[in-house]
Design an enzyme around this catalytic site. Sequence first.
Site, short mmCIF file in Angstrom:
data_model
loop_
_atom_site.label_atom_id
_atom_site.label_comp_id
_atom_site.label_asym_id
_atom_site.label_seq_id
_atom_site.Cartn_x
_atom_site.Cartn_y
_atom_site.Cartn_z
N TYR A 283 -3.94 -0.86 10.11
CA TYR A 283 -3.78 -0.98 8.85
C TYR A 283 -2.25 -0.33 8.44
CZ TYR A 283 -4.93 -1.09 3.62
OH TYR A 283 -4.43 -1.07 2.44
N SER B 26 0.73 -1.25 0.25
CA SER B 26 -0.15 -0.23 0.11
C SER B 26 0.81 1.28 0.19
CB SER B 26 -0.52 0.06 1.32
OG SER B 26 -1.40 1.25 1.40
#
Length: 241
Positions: free
Chosen positions: A146, A133
């Site tokens: 996350y 990410s």
Amino acid sequence: MISFSLEGQRALVTGANTGIGQAIAVGLAGAGAEVIAAGRSSCAETVAMTGGRELRLDFADPMAARDVFEAERIDILVNNAGIIRRADAVEFTEEDWDAVMDVNLKALFFTCQAFGRAALARGTGGRIVNIASLLSFQGGIRVPSYTAAKHGVAGITKLLANEWAGRGINVNAIAPGYIETNNTEALRADEARNRAILERIPAGRWGKADDIAGAAVFLASPAAAYVHGAILNVDGGWLAR
């Protein structure tokens, strides 16, 4: 184009029921791979699009895939399954921390481990593509677990590449930018956040799930034979800004 062909290869894509996982599964199938679409919910739509088959796996159990790779030869593993929880850091709960870390990092590592064990025992090599990410490089806001997990995905990708590159297994990752998926629905619905994000993306648009598929095909293919431990940003230029 033979260097990009996946003919004769069998790929397992996790979280393949929708979004990025589905797009990657379709891309791999288009390059010739036999695709196994894995998810905790039905992947029937993906199976219809790829001509492959479905495998139900719920990575809330980080060891869900421990026996998958012993049963049959799988040449390509794409670790896409993931969840997200949003809250201010001062309000973030242990339950949300553990849930995200279990699916996004712990399950990813142990799925890689199971794939690696089987591939090394066979001596046939293989390809792993992890989905990292932008938050493998940045902090973000309101997504502490996350962010921690995606930093971990980048680190695990490099560690496994160091251990396995000389033994025929390529381990790399893709870092998607802001992509139109279920995970980003809340951001796109927030007018101010949506505008701020778009203003920073040099490409001037949110990414589509299909934008990730070509990168996955490349990293899974013979064309990437000497690519190890790379984190390939597919972000519309976000990190270059």
